[in-house]
Design a protein around this motif. Structure first.
Motif, short mmCIF file in Angstrom:
data_model
loop_
_atom_site.label_atom_id
_atom_site.label_comp_id
_atom_site.label_asym_id
_atom_site.label_seq_id
_atom_site.Cartn_x
_atom_site.Cartn_y
_atom_site.Cartn_z
N ALA A 96 28.89 16.87 -31.37
CA ALA A 96 27.76 16.26 -32.11
C ALA A 96 26.78 15.61 -31.12
CB ALA A 96 28.29 15.22 -33.09
N LYS A 97 27.31 15.00 -30.07
CA LYS A 97 26.40 14.39 -29.07
C LYS A 97 25.68 15.47 -28.27
CE LYS A 97 28.59 10.08 -29.13
NZ LYS A 97 29.78 9.34 -28.74
N ALA A 98 26.38 16.56 -27.98
CA ALA A 98 25.72 17.67 -27.27
C ALA A 98 24.53 18.16 -28.09
CB ALA A 98 26.71 18.80 -27.03
N ARG A 99 24.74 18.28 -29.40
CA ARG A 99 23.69 18.78 -30.28
C ARG A 99 22.51 17.79 -30.33
NH1 ARG A 99 23.20 22.96 -33.19
NH2 ARG A 99 25.29 23.74 -32.88
N GLU A 100 22.85 16.53 -30.43
CA GLU A 100 21.81 15.49 -30.45
C GLU A 100 20.99 15.53 -29.15
OE1 GLU A 100 23.55 11.56 -30.37
OE2 GLU A 100 21.61 10.69 -29.80
N PHE A 109 20.16 12.81 -15.60
CA PHE A 109 21.55 12.46 -15.36
C PHE A 109 21.65 11.72 -14.03
CE2 PHE A 109 22.08 15.89 -18.36
CZ PHE A 109 23.20 15.50 -19.12
N GLY A 110 22.22 10.54 -14.04
CA GLY A 110 22.44 9.77 -12.81
C GLY A 110 23.91 9.77 -12.47
N CYS A 111 24.26 10.48 -11.38
CA CYS A 111 25.68 10.63 -11.03
C CYS A 111 26.11 9.51 -10.09
CB CYS A 111 25.93 11.96 -10.35
SG CYS A 111 25.44 13.37 -11.36
N MET A 151 28.49 18.45 -19.24
CA MET A 151 27.54 18.09 -20.31
C MET A 151 26.33 19.03 -20.31
SD MET A 151 27.62 13.97 -20.68
CE MET A 151 28.11 13.34 -19.10
N ILE A 152 25.83 19.39 -19.13
CA ILE A 152 24.68 20.29 -19.08
C ILE A 152 25.05 21.65 -19.67
CG2 ILE A 152 23.12 21.58 -17.55
CD1 ILE A 152 22.97 19.13 -15.76
N GLU A 153 26.28 22.10 -19.41
CA GLU A 153 26.67 23.40 -19.97
C GLU A 153 26.78 23.31 -21.50
OE1 GLU A 153 28.95 26.11 -17.74
OE2 GLU A 153 30.24 26.58 -19.43
#
Ligand code: ADE
Length: 229
Positions: A96-100, A109-111, A151-153
């Protein structure tokens, strides 16, 4: 969508140019920029960390390179960015968060590495965009790079047009809150193991009912927590 990544190990992300996400980049659906945080240091050793105030083990990432990097990435951007810091102390990442997040125009993204990032960076980042601390799960990685790639994938494949057949997105695990049903292909018997007869029946209603039952049964046994909500 535009995604910027800040990392002291930018070469981690070379793999993202392969396969599906490579195609997304080539077709212009996804603009991905990976930047070395050390670009925003000015000392001879390109220092990004220092000892923690109050003592304790390990090193903490200094705020100055983060501040300069975020300023530069936000300058001239067309949309207010969502700034994601992968962290085991964050909210848990889900489909759901990926979709959002796939609906956002600009993600940064800060690694973090070492024992973490100076806490004031999160506060400052909130003046530039929406800050999210996101965890991949209840375990500890050495830094945010692998979590960011995951997450990017997950996000990238949800950008419309990235996955060729959108139906394959609908039927997979977690899209309807259940695990995916089992899949089979030819041959119909392999090493004494037969494909379930119903799948050879050609009866689409029976097949759909069987798949649904399999989804429920798998979810009950493997991930009962998904059925609690
Ligand atoms: N960094 C270190 N551990 C992590 C985790 N579990 N999720 C996201 N980022 C992390």
């Amino acid at each position: 969508m535009r995604i910027d990544v800040l990392s002291i190990f930018p070469s981690y992300f070379d793999g993202l140019t392969l396969s599906l996400l490579g195609k997304a980049r080539d077709s212009g659906l996804l603009e991905l920029h990976v930047r070395d945080l050390r670009e925003w240091t000015s000392d001879r050793h390109r220092t990004v960390d220092d000892t923690p105030y109050g003592g304790g083990a390990g090193m903490v990432m200094k705020p100055e390179p983060w501040g300069l990097a975020l300023d530069e990435l936000a300058t001239g951007a067309s949309a207010v960015p969502t700034i994601i810091f992968p962290s085991p102390a964050g909210e848990v990442f889900t489909q759901a968060k990926a979709r959002e997040l796939a609906a956002r125009e600009h993600l940064i993204f800060g690694c973090g590495r070492y024992e973490g990032i100076d806490e004031r960076v999160f506060d400052y980042a909130a003046t530039i965009g929406e800050v999210r601390l996101i965890s991949l799960g209840d375990y500890v990685l050495n830094g945010g790079e692998v979590a960011t790639m995951a997450m990017i994938e997950a996000i990238g494949r949800l950008i419309p047009g990235v996955v060729g057949n959108p139906e394959s997105l609908v039927e997979e695990s977690h899209e309807d809150g259940l695990l995916e049903y089992p899949s089979y292909t030819k041959p119909s018997i392999w090493r004494d193991r037969a494909v379930p007869e119903v799948l050879l029946s050609g009866n689409h209603a029976r097949i759909a009912a069987w798949r649904r039952e399999q989804q429920l049964e798998r979810t009950r046994t493997r991930r009962p927590d998904l059925l609690d909500g």
